[in-house]
Design an enzyme around this catalytic site. Structure first.
Site, PDB file in Angstrom:
ATOM      1  N   LEU A 141       1.073  -0.345  -0.203  1.00  0.00           N
ATOM      2  CA  LEU A 141       0.404   0.339  -0.042  1.00  0.00           C
ATOM      3  C   LEU A 141       1.223   1.005   0.008  1.00  0.00           C
ATOM      4  O   LEU A 141       1.797   1.247   0.478  1.00  0.00           O
ATOM      5  CB  LEU A 141      -0.971  -0.064   1.189  1.00  0.00           C
ATOM      6  N   ASP A 142       0.577   2.430  -0.343  1.00  0.00           N
ATOM      7  CA  ASP A 142       0.977   3.685  -0.878  1.00  0.00           C
ATOM      8  C   ASP A 142       1.394   3.981   0.529  1.00  0.00           C
ATOM      9  O   ASP A 142       1.028   3.917   0.946  1.00  0.00           O
ATOM     10  CB  ASP A 142       0.608   4.209  -1.386  1.00  0.00           C
ATOM     11  N   LYS A 143       2.576   4.684   0.894  1.00  0.00           N
ATOM     12  CA  LYS A 143       2.974   5.196   2.310  1.00  0.00           C
ATOM     13  C   LYS A 143       1.204   6.357   3.049  1.00  0.00           C
ATOM     14  O   LYS A 143       1.676   5.902   3.994  1.00  0.00           O
ATOM     15  CB  LYS A 143       3.838   6.584   2.162  1.00  0.00           C
ATOM     16  N   THR A 145      -1.972   5.788   1.803  1.00  0.00           N
ATOM     17  CA  THR A 145      -3.578   4.656   2.145  1.00  0.00           C
ATOM     18  C   THR A 145      -2.661   3.983   3.311  1.00  0.00           C
ATOM     19  O   THR A 145      -2.411   3.335   3.314  1.00  0.00           O
ATOM     20  CB  THR A 145      -3.108   3.885   0.691  1.00  0.00           C
ATOM     21  N   ARG A 240      -5.365   5.595  -7.886  1.00  0.00           N
ATOM     22  CA  ARG A 240      -4.672   7.127  -8.231  1.00  0.00           C
ATOM     23  C   ARG A 240      -3.942   7.593  -9.487  1.00  0.00           C
ATOM     24  O   ARG A 240      -5.613   8.402  -9.411  1.00  0.00           O
ATOM     25  CB  ARG A 240      -3.815   7.102  -7.806  1.00  0.00           C
TER      26      ARG A 240
END
Length: 348
Positions: A141-143, A145, A240
């Protein structure tokens, strides 16, 4: 042996009666179970596998008593020290761990984030994870998210989770608050690759990897829409990028969202809540998978984080709509996508 920056390990095996007539890649996956089938296929194509001293293709059949040799690559590990970082654990047993990742936590050490990551936290919680690639982390997961992630805790569990993700048997459902009014749900089937000029960004790119995102409208607000999003693939920044391409970027997205857009005539309280939210409004709410060892269906859910819930509640008050977070059972299509229960029962 040493091959440029990576060490090699020479492994050998003999094809027995149960594998005679199988594809080479299938036989390799059975005989060298520490490695995923996709990685083994890549090594076959790179010439790292021989059958009786000869090169073969992944789909070629093997015969009884064939001698298989594999020059497996031992990848360099990025230094990562255990750190006492609290984790919100949703489930754990001896084979896997499911966590609710908070905003601000980077998954892997990298340039600019050498420590303080999820990987550091996992190594502190379970030192045995140092024996697994990236401490058993099988997806990202992105930082900024938030939400559910699954981690393998043993070599067998890690390998099977990697293979399940590649086979699209790990299902992930997100909540995304996007800018603008979206009238209906749909599917985005557009390839994603590196942005042609901005290397830290991704973009819809005809030369990129196939990327498929399904979405459905859950609630309309004035100038914003709350979506349920299901991933069919798992590319970097996929939701995104896809939403930004539709000109409905995820609210608060610092890379793809553009300037802050407020509903016309927004109250001061709404403006304050929206201006204070400084990350993408994206949350991995639900996760479904087959236990990698016990082969039983497992489903997990976690509530929206407080900051994202505050923005949605403020938008709901502004639009005079009654909104509440859906119960797990309401997501019928999540229950058996890709035949999850059949797979768990061994009927795949």
């Amino acid at each position: 042996m040493v091959d440029q920056n990576h060490e090699e390990t020479l492994l050998e095996a003999i094809v027995g009666p149960t594998l005679a007539g199988a594809r080479l890649d299938q036989a390799l996956a059975s005989l060298f179970a520490d490695y995923s089938r996709s990685r083994l296929q890549t090594w076959v194509r790179e010439g790292r596998v021989s059958v009786n001293g000869e090169q073969r293709r992944p789909r070629d059949k093997v015969d009884l008593h064939d001698r298989l040799r594999l020059r497996a690559v031992v990848e360099d590990q990025v230094p990562c020290a255990p750190q006492n970082i609290p984790l919100a654990v949703v489930f754990e047993d001896e084979h896997l761990l499911v966590i609710n990742k908070p905003a601000g936590l980077v998954v892997h050490p990298a340039a600019g984030n050498p420590d303080g990551t999820l990987q550091n936290a996992l190594l502190y919680r379970d030192p045995a994870l140092s024996e697994l690639p990236r401490a058993g982390i099988v997806h990202r997961l992105d930082k900024d998210t938030t939400g559910l992630m699954v981690i393998g805790r043993t070599q067998a569990a890690y390998k099977r989770l990697v293979e399940a993700i590649a086979a699209r048997r790990v299902q992930r459902e997100y909540r995304a608050l996007v800018v603008g009014s979206m009238s209906a749900g749909g599917t985005i089937d557009l390839p994603i690759g590196r942005h042609p000029t901005q290397r830290t960004r991704m973009a819809v790119n005809p030369l990129g990897k196939p990327s498929v995102t399904h979405f459905r409208v859950l609630e309309h607000f004035r100038g914003h829409t709350l979506l349920k999003v299901m991933l069919e693939t798992g590319r970097t920044h996929q939701i995104r990028v896809h939403m930004a391409h539709l000109r409905h970027p995820v609210f608060g997205d610092p890379q793809y969202g553009g300037r802050l857009r407020l509903p016309a005539g927004a109250s001061e309280s709404l403006k304050q809540v929206m201006r204070s939210f400084n990350r993408q409004a994206l949350h991995a709410k639900r996760l479904a998978l087959v236990h990698p060892i016990q082969r039983r269906s497992m489903r997990f859910e976690c509530a929206l984080p407080a900051d994202m819930r505050a923005v949605i509640d403020a938008l709901a008050r502004d639009a005079n709509v009654h909104w509440q977070e859906q119960e797990y059972e309401d997501s019928a299509e999540f229950e058996d996508i890709e035949g999850l229960d059949d797979y768990a029962d061994g009927r795949d």
